[in-house]
Design a protein around this motif. Structure first.
Motif, PDB file in Angstrom:
ATOM      1  N   VAL A  56      49.566  29.866  31.694  1.00  0.00           N
ATOM      2  CA  VAL A  56      50.120  30.913  32.554  1.00  0.00           C
ATOM      3  C   VAL A  56      49.103  32.034  32.709  1.00  0.00           C
ATOM      4  CG1 VAL A  56      51.959  32.626  32.757  1.00  0.00           C
ATOM      5  CG2 VAL A  56      52.462  30.361  31.852  1.00  0.00           C
ATOM      6  N   LYS A  57      48.466  32.374  31.569  1.00  0.00           N
ATOM      7  CA  LYS A  57      47.491  33.460  31.582  1.00  0.00           C
ATOM      8  C   LYS A  57      46.331  33.109  32.520  1.00  0.00           C
ATOM      9  CE  LYS A  57      44.696  36.172  28.480  1.00  0.00           C
ATOM     10  NZ  LYS A  57      43.994  36.165  27.240  1.00  0.00           N
ATOM     11  N   LYS A 112      42.693  36.951  37.929  1.00  0.00           N
ATOM     12  CA  LYS A 112      42.289  37.129  39.314  1.00  0.00           C
ATOM     13  C   LYS A 112      40.815  36.827  39.468  1.00  0.00           C
ATOM     14  CE  LYS A 112      45.826  40.476  40.436  1.00  0.00           C
ATOM     15  NZ  LYS A 112      46.145  41.852  40.629  1.00  0.00           N
ATOM     16  N   CYS A 113      40.464  36.362  40.663  1.00  0.00           N
ATOM     17  CA  CYS A 113      39.067  36.032  40.936  1.00  0.00           C
ATOM     18  C   CYS A 113      38.185  37.260  40.731  1.00  0.00           C
ATOM     19  CB  CYS A 113      38.913  35.522  42.354  1.00  0.00           C
ATOM     20  SG  CYS A 113      39.841  34.023  42.631  1.00  0.00           S
ATOM     21  N   GLU A 114      38.722  38.440  41.033  1.00  0.00           N
ATOM     22  CA  GLU A 114      37.915  39.661  40.925  1.00  0.00           C
ATOM     23  C   GLU A 114      37.463  39.904  39.483  1.00  0.00           C
ATOM     24  OE1 GLU A 114      40.938  39.715  42.521  1.00  0.00           O
ATOM     25  OE2 GLU A 114      40.104  39.744  44.545  1.00  0.00           O
ATOM     26  N   GLU A 119      38.537  30.391  29.431  1.00  0.00           N
ATOM     27  CA  GLU A 119      39.333  30.932  30.539  1.00  0.00           C
ATOM     28  C   GLU A 119      38.627  30.708  31.869  1.00  0.00           C
ATOM     29  OE1 GLU A 119      40.112  34.992  29.610  1.00  0.00           O
ATOM     30  OE2 GLU A 119      41.621  34.503  28.100  1.00  0.00           O
ATOM     31  N   ILE A 120      37.308  30.979  31.857  1.00  0.00           N
ATOM     32  CA  ILE A 120      36.570  30.831  33.116  1.00  0.00           C
ATOM     33  C   ILE A 120      36.474  29.368  33.512  1.00  0.00           C
ATOM     34  CG2 ILE A 120      34.290  31.123  34.178  1.00  0.00           C
ATOM     35  CD1 ILE A 120      34.099  33.809  32.844  1.00  0.00           C
ATOM     36  N   ARG A 121      36.259  28.503  32.504  1.00  0.00           N
ATOM     37  CA  ARG A 121      36.165  27.069  32.802  1.00  0.00           C
ATOM     38  C   ARG A 121      37.464  26.594  33.457  1.00  0.00           C
ATOM     39  NH1 ARG A 121      34.913  25.049  27.859  1.00  0.00           N
ATOM     40  NH2 ARG A 121      32.805  25.770  28.203  1.00  0.00           N
TER      41      ARG A 121
END
Lengths: 152, 266
Positions: free
Chosen positions: A3-4, A9-11, A32-34
């Motif tokens: 969910v997180k 957000k992309c920003e 998280e980024i992966r």
């Protein structure tokens, strides 16, 4: 966790993509980024572009400025003919001794350390191929090895 | 000047000061020589190392040249809408062979250097290597620059390309890193393990060969994935859309160059 990731957000992701590609982020940030780039095409695209651009920058040889502006500024602003003898005369003999010994020691240490100074790197000739990492993942090791051997 | 000269006179510069000065000077010399890292080589070893360095340089450079020319050939194939599969296949084979040769050159270098240096010399050599390689090195992307720009360009000009909803959906699927990411990560991991092996004097050549096999498998997969992506892009876009995309790629690559180097002659 899912969910997180979905809510991220992309920003907030995009400013960290280059650091991510260099492996500079923590494990949790990287995870998280992966996860995000697997779902978000735009961020995945930016990640690839950033990495390609970093590769391109690395391939460009270092350039030295033709005129060192700071040297020119120093010439204009440097104080001339300042007399400091009165400072020397104002201090006691013990202080003078310490200053003189300190200066000699610094000179000796600097001289001794100068033996350890690395020989300046040979500049990479223009047009040398910097191959893509997937083509030659051990390129840096080999080039370093050759450099050291050639200086022996 | 007078006070300085007077300082070193017999009356003022007493024996205690002199002893302290000499001790500190000797200490600084000892520290500096302890820091000096140098592989003490015999004349014969030096000669062998020089010859070895020259051979390694010419060997790696010829393979890198082969790679470059094959990559350029493949880039030329990919610049036109109609894919010349036979030409692409030849270039891909050449890339694969050169990649494999390079990995082989690295291994044979590692074997040879152990034949020239003793264990202690090798360990000092390794220390010099890690010292030199400490810090940020050149960033190397795991794909071709124009390939990355192609992906970005499609996404950015999808509106002006006038993609249909179906095209847009298929383009989005192509852009997902998917397998490439896994191959890149696997290759990075195997390369780190190989470096670990190469840092030890007792080289496990069999383990190194296995890792080289793994790395090369990932290299081949990356080149194949890139090729199949090219095929898919052509199956999605019309010839006009593809031409517009090429224009956008050239424009974006030019902008990046301008951004880095403003002077026109560069």
């Amino acid at each position: 966790m899912k969910v997180k990731v979905a809510l991220m957000k992309c920003e907030s992701i995009q400013p960290n993509l280059l650091d991510y590609s260099k492996g500079l982020l923590s494990r949790s940030e990287s995870e998280e980024i992966r996860a995000h780039t697997k779902k978000c095409v735009e961020c995945a695209v930016i990640l690839e572009e950033e990495m390609a651009f970093a590769c391109k920058l690395a391939a460009i040889p270092e350039e030295k400025p033709v005129n060192d502006v700071w040297a020119l500024v120093r010439v204009k602003t440097k104080p001339r003919g300042l007399y400091l003898g009165f400072v020397w005369n104002a201090v006691g003999i013990r202080a003078r001794r310490l200053v003189a010994i300190g200066a000699v020691l610094i000179a000796v240490v600097a001289f001794a350390c100068s033996f350890n100074q690395p020989v300046p790197e040979p500049t990479r000739p223009q047009g040398t191929l910097v191959v893509v990492a997937s083509d030659d993942p051990l390129a840096r090791q080999t080039d370093t090895m050759i450099d050291i051997m050639e200086r022996m | 000047m007078k006070p300085i000269l007077g300082l070193f006179g017999r009356s003022q510069f007493n024996s205690g000061w002199r002893a302290a000065f000499v001790a500190l000077a000797l200490l600084s010399l000892a520290v500096s020589s302890a820091n000096a890292q140098d592989v003490q080589l015999s004349a014969e070893q030096k000669q062998k190392m020089k010859a070895f360095a020259a051979n390694t340089r010419s060997g790696t450079e010829s393979q890198r040249d082969a790679l470059k020319s094959a990559r350029e050939e493949l880039g030329a194939v990919y610049s036109s809408y109609k894919l010349d599969e036979a030409r692409a296949s030849k270039a891909i084979d050449r890339i694969g062979k050169a990649q494999q040769q390079l990995l082989g050159v690295h291994l044979s270098n590692q074997v040879k250097i152990r034949q020239i240096l003793t264990k202690d010399q090798f360990n000092t050599f390794q220390q010099m290597m890690s010292k030199k390689m400490h810090g940020p090195g050149p960033e190397r992307a795991f794909f071709r620059e124009d390939e990355a720009f192609e992906l970005g360009a499609i996404w950015r000009i999808k509106d002006s390309l006038k993609l249909t909803p179906d095209q847009e959906k298929r383009v989005a699927a192509v852009l997902r890193p998917g397998n490439n990411m896994k191959n890149m990560q696997d290759m990075k991991r195997a390369t780190e393990q190989l470096n670990q092996l190469y840092s030890s004097f007792n080289l496990d050549a069999a383990a190194a060969r296995k890792l080289i096999g793994d790395i090369h498998r990932d290299q081949l997969a990356l080149t194949r994935n890139a090729h199949s992506r090219q095929q898919t892009i052509r199956s999605i876009l019309t010839q006009d859309q593809f031409a517009a995309l090429r224009q956008e790629i050239i424009k974006r690559m030019g902008e990046r160059r301008e951004h880095r180097r403003p002077s026109p002659e560069l």
